[in-house]
Write an enzyme that holds these catalytic residues in place. Structure first.
Site, mmCIF file in Angstrom:
data_model
loop_
_atom_site.group_PDB
_atom_site.id
_atom_site.type_symbol
_atom_site.label_atom_id
_atom_site.label_comp_id
_atom_site.label_asym_id
_atom_site.label_seq_id
_atom_site.Cartn_x
_atom_site.Cartn_y
_atom_site.Cartn_z
ATOM 1 N N GLY A 60 -0.084 -7.054 -0.011
ATOM 2 C CA GLY A 60 -0.977 -6.822 -1.144
ATOM 3 C C GLY A 60 -0.198 -6.291 -2.311
ATOM 4 O O GLY A 60 0.232 -5.152 -2.326
ATOM 5 N N THR A 61 -0.016 -7.150 -3.288
ATOM 6 C CA THR A 61 0.737 -6.706 -4.447
ATOM 7 C C THR A 61 0.605 -7.787 -5.504
ATOM 8 O O THR A 61 0.146 -8.885 -5.216
ATOM 9 C CB THR A 61 2.222 -6.513 -4.085
ATOM 10 O OG1 THR A 61 2.874 -5.919 -5.170
ATOM 11 C CG2 THR A 61 2.886 -7.834 -3.799
#
Lengths: 271, 204
Positions: A60-61
């Site tokens: 998640g980024t």
């Protein structure tokens, strides 16, 4: 005198396997002595296969980088999530390998940090041996080859290498499958689709420096708003022929409200 | 992927001095993508009784309509509004009806009884009632909400102070949950009125 000489002289060897014994090529990791070691290692980290896996990767980024006439803009968010939990809002996702090279962090944080530090060491060794700065092309090839040699073992890394060296500025995308792609515009991470929307509509080779920095910032802002697993603050870097400069850390929430006031975007958010 | 973490969302209820507060976030998402910021999870059942529903969004909407129907039928038959405690038992039996194919939702009931006594309770997805006299939490940020409520809650708060407390509890818990947030809505229920306030939160 003799003692100094022996200390600083490499042992000449006629052994043709010398290059294999060179430290760089030695695999110093202990692999679990089971058959199908790579499958076993993947089961430890892959949450889709095994919900109670022992090593929780923080995915998640949103990271992005693009090349334009005055150099390269690199912009990243700073959220680390472990499933739905926000583990941190202050993660440094840009790794300063050396004053001329930046690497971004997406996928497994430990993998990115470790291997990019190793890359920094290799780049310095190259500089000492060859008396000139390593080119970004060679640096990216070193990292890509390392990734390929560990292919299948469960490393997770989707990084962009941006920098300047022999040959000018260059931007490469490298991931843990062994992919190495040269390009001008990349965005990596769970929020990359949202960032591409803003980035692609605003990108032009002939942007001014200020417009390019704003574009990078605004793309990350769009991604952090819509992607649940990106957020926190953004870190902005600019690379030109003199190396990289840090252009600041900005709280993403503040930027969203500012964009709402100045541009009139985000109209669906009530005031 | 868990069904309870598909849409995201959280809810909290607290009691005060002759008042109750119930609040929820406003996000509706599909896994990582946030779709809407106007999806409240608190619904008025009667003037003095409110229902909060978290979990799978489809079941949130279905349960709201189911209980709206049941509360209206109760009003027709009994010729009076349903009390919060009675409504809680109604929720419990309705959920247990689906024991072997449950609704994926964790309801919360908050309201004032006939004598203006505050009442809150929470349920698991198959109807076990958890009566509490301080606070009830529910949703993907439940663990974070437990921590926040334990530290900021104190009994017998006035309505204005209760609003501040419940807002801070929900806002800070949401910031540690990737799939709740995008603002929150807070209802403060007192004997003479109910005040609904929209609280600005972090938009990432």
């Amino acid at each position: 005198m003799n003692s100094i000489l022996t200390k600083y002289t490499e042992k000449a060897s006629n052994d043709e396997d010398q290059c294999v014994k060179d430290e760089r090529f030695q695999n110093n990791f202990n692999i679990v002595p089971v058959p199908e070691a790579s499958m076993y290692l993947r089961s430890l980290t892959d949450e889709t296969q095994n919900r109670s896996c022992l090593i929780k990767m923080n995915h998640g980024t949103t990271t992005l980088a693009f090349r334009y006439q005055h150099g390269i803009v690199v912009c990243v968010d700073s959220r680390a999530s472990a499933g739905p939990l926000v583990a941190s809002q202050t993660v440094k996702k840009v790794i300063e390998i050396n004053p001329y090279l930046l690497g971004t962090l997406a996928g497994g944080a430990a993998d990115c940090q470790f291997w990019q530090t190793v890359l920094g060491m290799e780049c310095r060794l190259h500089q000492l041996r060859n008396k000139e700065l390593i080119s970004v092309s060679a640096a990216s090839k070193i990292l890509a080859n390392i990734m390929y040699s560990y292919k299948g073992y469960g490393l997770s890394m989707g990084t962009m290498l941006a920098g300047t060296g022999k040959g000018g500025t260059a931007l490469y995308y490298i991931d843990s499958d062994g992919t190495r792609l040269k390009g001008d515009v990349f965005s990596v991470g769970s929020g990359s689709t949202f960032a591409y929307g803003v980035l692609d509509s605003g990108y032009d080779w002939n942007l001014s420096k200020e417009d390019a920095l704003n574009l990078g910032r605004r793309s990350i802002v769009a991604a952090t708003h819509r992607d649940a697993y990106s957020g926190g603050s953004l870190n902005l870097y600019h690379i030109d022929e003199n190396g990289w400069q840090f252009h600041g850390n900005f709280d993403v929430d503040k930027l969203i409200w500012e964009a709402k006031d100045t541009e009139g975007s985000f109209a669906h958010i009530p005031r | 992927m868990s069904i309870m973490e598909y849409n995201g969302g959280s809810c909290v209820a607290m009691t005060g001095k002759n008042c109750v507060a119930i609040a929820s976030d406003l996000r509706l998402g599909v896994q990582s993508i946030s779709l809407a910021n106007n999806f409240p999870k608190v619904f008025p059942m009667t003037d003095k009784t409110y229902l909060g529903l978290t979990g799978f969004a489809s079941d949130v909407q279905t349960l709201y309509e189911l209980f709206r129907y049941k509360v209206n039928m109760y009003k027709f038959r009994e010729e009076r509004q349903i009390e919060p405690k009675t409504f809680a038992n109604l929720v419990s039996t309705s959920l247990y009806e689906k024991r072997f194919g449950p609704y994926f939702s964790f309801p919360v009931v908050a309201g004032l009884a006939k004598d203006d006594n505050p009442f809150i309770c929470g349920f698991d997805s198959i109807g076990c009632i958890d009566f509490a006299d301080d606070f009830i939490v529910s949703g993907t940020a439940a663990e974070q909400l437990y921590g926040m409520c334990e530290s900021v809650y104190e009994p017998n708060l006035e309505p204005e102070d209760l609003f501040e407390t419940i807002s801070q509890a929900l806002l800070n818990a949401q910031d540690r949950d990737a799939i709740s947030g995008w603002g929150c809505i807070v209802y403060i229920i007192t004997p003479d009125k109910c005040v609904k306030r929209l609280v600005k939160g972090r938009q990432d």
